[in-house]
Design a protein around this motif. Structure first.
Motif, PDB file in Angstrom:
ATOM      1  N   VAL A   1     -13.539  10.791   9.354  1.00 26.42           N
ATOM      2  CA  VAL A   1     -14.474  11.471   8.457  1.00 26.42           C
ATOM      3  C   VAL A   1     -15.018  12.702   9.168  1.00 26.42           C
ATOM      4  N   LEU A   2     -14.750  13.852   8.566  1.00 26.23           N
ATOM      5  CA  LEU A   2     -15.089  15.129   9.179  1.00 26.23           C
ATOM      6  C   LEU A   2     -16.249  15.761   8.410  1.00 26.23           C
ATOM      7  N   ASP A   3     -17.211  16.339   9.144  1.00 32.19           N
ATOM      8  CA  ASP A   3     -18.284  17.086   8.482  1.00 32.19           C
ATOM      9  C   ASP A   3     -17.911  18.559   8.467  1.00 32.19           C
ATOM     10  N   GLU A   4     -17.540  19.046   7.304  1.00 30.83           N
ATOM     11  CA  GLU A   4     -17.009  20.409   7.196  1.00 30.83           C
ATOM     12  C   GLU A   4     -17.941  21.459   7.780  1.00 30.83           C
ATOM     13  N   ASP A   5     -19.264  21.316   7.499  1.00 37.92           N
ATOM     14  CA  ASP A   5     -20.139  22.401   7.939  1.00 37.92           C
ATOM     15  C   ASP A   5     -20.419  22.387   9.439  1.00 37.92           C
ATOM     16  N   ARG A   6     -19.891  21.384  10.151  1.00 40.82           N
ATOM     17  CA  ARG A   6     -20.024  21.426  11.609  1.00 40.82           C
ATOM     18  C   ARG A   6     -18.818  22.072  12.290  1.00 40.82           C
ATOM     19  N   VAL A   7     -17.753  22.260  11.543  1.00 39.49           N
ATOM     20  CA  VAL A   7     -16.532  22.854  12.124  1.00 39.49           C
ATOM     21  C   VAL A   7     -16.705  24.375  12.194  1.00 39.49           C
ATOM     22  N   PRO A   8     -16.713  24.944  13.402  1.00 35.34           N
ATOM     23  CA  PRO A   8     -17.020  26.373  13.510  1.00 35.34           C
ATOM     24  C   PRO A   8     -15.845  27.274  13.120  1.00 35.34           C
ATOM     25  N   VAL A   9     -16.118  28.178  12.175  1.00 34.81           N
ATOM     26  CA  VAL A   9     -15.134  29.181  11.738  1.00 34.81           C
ATOM     27  C   VAL A   9     -15.839  30.537  11.753  1.00 34.81           C
ATOM     28  N   ARG A  10     -15.249  31.501  12.425  1.00 33.61           N
ATOM     29  CA  ARG A  10     -15.858  32.838  12.489  1.00 33.61           C
ATOM     30  C   ARG A  10     -15.833  33.480  11.102  1.00 33.61           C
ATOM     31  N   PRO A  11     -16.872  34.250  10.751  1.00 30.38           N
ATOM     32  CA  PRO A  11     -16.909  34.868   9.418  1.00 30.38           C
ATOM     33  C   PRO A  11     -15.654  35.689   9.072  1.00 30.38           C
ATOM     34  N   PRO A  12     -15.113  36.546   9.971  1.00 30.48           N
ATOM     35  CA  PRO A  12     -13.907  37.292   9.550  1.00 30.48           C
ATOM     36  C   PRO A  12     -12.698  36.384   9.330  1.00 30.48           C
ATOM     37  N   VAL A  13     -12.645  35.265  10.063  1.00 29.91           N
ATOM     38  CA  VAL A  13     -11.551  34.306   9.869  1.00 29.91           C
ATOM     39  C   VAL A  13     -11.712  33.635   8.515  1.00 29.91           C
ATOM     40  N   LYS A  14     -12.948  33.220   8.217  1.00 29.40           N
ATOM     41  CA  LYS A  14     -13.224  32.585   6.932  1.00 29.40           C
ATOM     42  C   LYS A  14     -12.855  33.537   5.797  1.00 29.40           C
ATOM     43  N   GLY A  15     -13.244  34.810   5.949  1.00 28.56           N
ATOM     44  CA  GLY A  15     -12.957  35.812   4.919  1.00 28.56           C
ATOM     45  C   GLY A  15     -11.464  36.000   4.712  1.00 28.56           C
ATOM     46  N   ALA A  16     -10.726  36.126   5.826  1.00 21.09           N
ATOM     47  CA  ALA A  16      -9.274  36.342   5.720  1.00 21.09           C
ATOM     48  C   ALA A  16      -8.596  35.134   5.090  1.00 21.09           C
ATOM     49  N   CYS A  17      -9.029  33.926   5.475  1.00 17.38           N
ATOM     50  CA  CYS A  17      -8.431  32.706   4.915  1.00 17.38           C
ATOM     51  C   CYS A  17      -8.706  32.608   3.417  1.00 17.38           C
ATOM     52  N   GLU A  18      -9.901  33.044   3.000  1.00 19.55           N
ATOM     53  CA  GLU A  18     -10.205  33.026   1.572  1.00 19.55           C
ATOM     54  C   GLU A  18      -9.259  33.942   0.809  1.00 19.55           C
ATOM     55  N   ILE A  19      -9.033  35.126   1.365  1.00 19.06           N
ATOM     56  CA  ILE A  19      -8.128  36.076   0.708  1.00 19.06           C
ATOM     57  C   ILE A  19      -6.699  35.527   0.668  1.00 19.06           C
ATOM     58  N   LEU A  20      -6.305  34.848   1.763  1.00 17.64           N
ATOM     59  CA  LEU A  20      -4.967  34.252   1.824  1.00 17.64           C
ATOM     60  C   LEU A  20      -4.846  32.995   0.960  1.00 17.64           C
ATOM     61  N   GLY A  21      -5.994  32.431   0.586  1.00 17.45           N
ATOM     62  CA  GLY A  21      -5.974  31.184  -0.171  1.00 17.45           C
ATOM     63  C   GLY A  21      -5.599  29.990   0.686  1.00 17.45           C
ATOM     64  N   ILE A  22      -5.983  30.046   1.978  1.00 23.86           N
ATOM     65  CA  ILE A  22      -5.629  28.972   2.906  1.00 23.86           C
ATOM     66  C   ILE A  22      -6.888  28.377   3.520  1.00 23.86           C
ATOM     67  N   ASP A  23      -6.919  27.068   3.640  1.00 21.06           N
ATOM     68  CA  ASP A  23      -8.030  26.382   4.289  1.00 21.06           C
ATOM     69  C   ASP A  23      -7.884  26.558   5.807  1.00 21.06           C
ATOM     70  N   PRO A  24      -8.917  27.071   6.499  1.00 20.63           N
ATOM     71  CA  PRO A  24      -8.806  27.272   7.959  1.00 20.63           C
ATOM     72  C   PRO A  24      -8.464  25.991   8.707  1.00 20.63           C
ATOM     73  N   MET A  25      -8.727  24.846   8.097  1.00 21.24           N
ATOM     74  CA  MET A  25      -8.390  23.571   8.742  1.00 21.24           C
ATOM     75  C   MET A  25      -6.878  23.438   8.986  1.00 21.24           C
ATOM     76  N   TYR A  26      -6.070  24.201   8.225  1.00 24.59           N
ATOM     77  CA  TYR A  26      -4.612  24.104   8.356  1.00 24.59           C
ATOM     78  C   TYR A  26      -4.017  25.233   9.210  1.00 24.59           C
ATOM     79  N   VAL A  27      -4.890  26.096   9.727  1.00 27.95           N
ATOM     80  CA  VAL A  27      -4.404  27.277  10.450  1.00 27.95           C
ATOM     81  C   VAL A  27      -4.309  26.973  11.949  1.00 27.95           C
ATOM     82  N   ALA A  28      -3.251  27.500  12.584  1.00 28.76           N
ATOM     83  CA  ALA A  28      -2.951  27.183  13.987  1.00 28.76           C
ATOM     84  C   ALA A  28      -3.993  27.724  14.964  1.00 28.76           C
TER      85      ALA A  28
END
Lengths: 358, 358
Positions: free
Chosen positions: A263-290
């Motif tokens: 069980v993972l708490d999503e809001d504790r997983v750190p994602v940098r804002p530009p990474v989050k932004g790029a993943c949103e544009i790509l339509g990809i969940d950062p959890m799946y990114v290398a």
């Protein structure tokens, strides 16, 4: 929640029935993406054909016994495109990737072999730059490159170069690591920001016309491993580096291997804002990114705060977090408590949204 | 003979002055051919960048010490075209090639790791066939495949597949092998017919419109090594497998490393008639053509007859021959006594007349 419970029950039923069989008729990019298709190929074809104990564990590194010493042995092919990207290059990645597979198996890197497939017509300076990057990365990781091979293929093949690195390490005797030692109540520790590497590669390809400042996290995670073992060796259940398929795939593999829920708490997983932004544009969940310089450790509850403090004490580990815990149900699956108060199933990666990332 | 002597003296002078430096501006097929260009790349770029004792020997396998045990470590990338050919396939070659690099360094193969770069769109049955061929070859050689990795690249980028295999072996304590132990008077033993593999590949490509019955010699040479060590271990100076660049390149490397002359009797080197015929049409000396199941051993004079008998006693070694001897002059060079009573210099391979042979 009723829908989720039904979905969970149905999936458990399906997974119990399924043993991986490789039945695909054609190789697709997904077979190299590290997710479900790769898993089926490896477990259904390779592990079956080469049947032996060391391979059937399907860990980051195989374990051998040489003269009574526990030896770890691992290989990785690197086909990243482009060859150079913000924060690193294929050569650096090839050294760090193999160092990290040894490290998370609890083995101190001892020696590396490199094999190049070069493209005819490659600028020799491009090769020199990678050889020098590899030498620097190997020196930083404290491991010598002791053997190598070079082949050349015609123009148009190999995108400049592919590099395969293979590592030998000697197991730290304090490391008693196995997914099967995971117990409900254990905590999931993560060494820092996720999805930097994969996002940096996608941006470097220039296909997105985005100009975000994202840098690959490629580095050796061995210092994290040493800190964890120094602080809490008997309580460290298992470690992984979430490369292809990202954090989501690693946690799914652990949940499956240990037959527990995560069980993972999503809001504790750190994602940098530009990474989050790029993943949103790509339509990809950062959890799946290398990632190429992060570590996930499963640690017994009583040692988790101390282990987390140890991770944070390592340069580059300041942003380490306790992101979740192990439960007995739903066995074999990963649930995410979302930022918005809901819960969703986080499955293994399917398909290959980010090809040629490592 | 006056011309030959002058040429010999001039070459010795040039070789003494030259230390390999990698100065090429572009990678060519020759850099992957195993001859002079490969040697310059490896000695001038890789060995310089990764400077360490294990690598600087530039042997078939690096030597490591693990818990007091002498461990051999070697890697090879395979890019042979076509993937299947009379007598074998890329998968079989990838296992035997790495087994043989360990074997000729006097190490019993202990474990192999494989890394695949697959081409998108590859027929899964082609992959299955290679995985099964690898499993069979590994079983025949008595070595388990314990680790692996798979990457996929886009259509057109990998000719179906490239395979890198890496091996670990444990040194046979009777083997005290080093080119520097070679002495004038030593004999050169060869395990059998040369040039079968490279010729089979060229014919399999169908570019020659020749229909000769030539089959690759791909196999493990470990049984030859065991027979030699059983029969004459203290007298075996060094062993090599003459793959890329063929017998000519291996003998040149040994002559250079030991700073001795090598004198070969051409009419004692066994070449099958269809291989000889195909090489004549190609305009290539069989001495430069790759073998994948032959062994060259340098053995002290007093043990040579006994060692040769041991080689001949191994199934597949019936055609082993004593093909030449070591002389103190001309240091660093290989001379061939030709069938017609003359003598010529046999240099290292230059260029790449037979690309993508392994």
């Amino acid at each position: 929640m009723a829908d989720l419970e039904e979905e969970v029950l149905a999936r458990i039923e399906r997974q119990r029935k399924l043993r991986p069989r490789f039945r695909d008729s054609v190789i697709t990019m997904a077979h190299g993406a590290g997710g479900k298709a790769t898993h089926t190929l490896v477990a259904g074809l390779f592990a079956h054909a080469y049947a032996n104990d060391a391979l059937s564990e399907l860990a980051d590194a195989a374990r051998l016994d040489i003269a009574g010493a526990p030896v770890a042995f691992t290989t990785d092919a690197f086909v990243v495109k482009p060859l150079r990207f913000p924060g690193g290059s294929i050569g650096e990645l090839a050294i760090n990737g193999t160092v990290n597979d040894l490290a998370v198996s609890g083995a101190k890197p001892l020696a590396i072999a490199t094999a190049f497939v070069l493209e005819e017509g490659l600028d020799a300076n491009v090769l020199k730059a990678e050889v020098e990057a590899m030498a620097r990365a190997a020196e930083a990781a404290g491991v010598p490159v002791v053997a190598g091979d070079t082949k050349v293929v015609e123009r148009g093949k190999a995108d400049g170069m592919y590099i395969t690195t293979t590592g030998i390490g000697v197991g730290d005797e304090r490391a008693r690591l196995s997914a099967t030692s995971i117990r409900p109540g254990d905590h999931i520790l993560l060494s820092g920001y996720i999805a930097d590497h994969g996002t940096a590669i996608m941006l470097a390809r220039g296909e997105l016309e985005l100009d975000a400042d994202v840098v690959s996290d490629t580095r050796s995670v061995w210092p994290f491993v040493v800190a964890l073992l120094d602080a809490a060796a008997p309580h460290v259940r298992v470690m992984r580096d979430p490369t292809r398929g990202g954090v989501a795939t690693v946690l799914n593999e652990l949940a499956g291997d240990a037959d527990v829920g995560v069980v993972l708490d999503e809001d504790r997983v750190p994602v940098r804002p530009p990474v989050k932004g790029a993943c949103e544009i790509l339509g990809i969940d950062p959890m799946y990114v290398a990632n190429e310089g992060q570590l996930i450790a499963v640690v017994a509850e009583e040692a988790a705060p101390h282990a987390l403090a140890a991770l944070r004490s390592v340069p580059g580990g300041e942003d380490a977090v306790d992101v979740g815990r192990v439960a007995d149900q739903p066995a074999g699956m990963v649930l995410v408590n979302t930022t918005f108060g809901g819960t969703r199933i986080m499955d293994m990666l399917i398909g290959d949204p980010l090809p040629r990332i490592c």
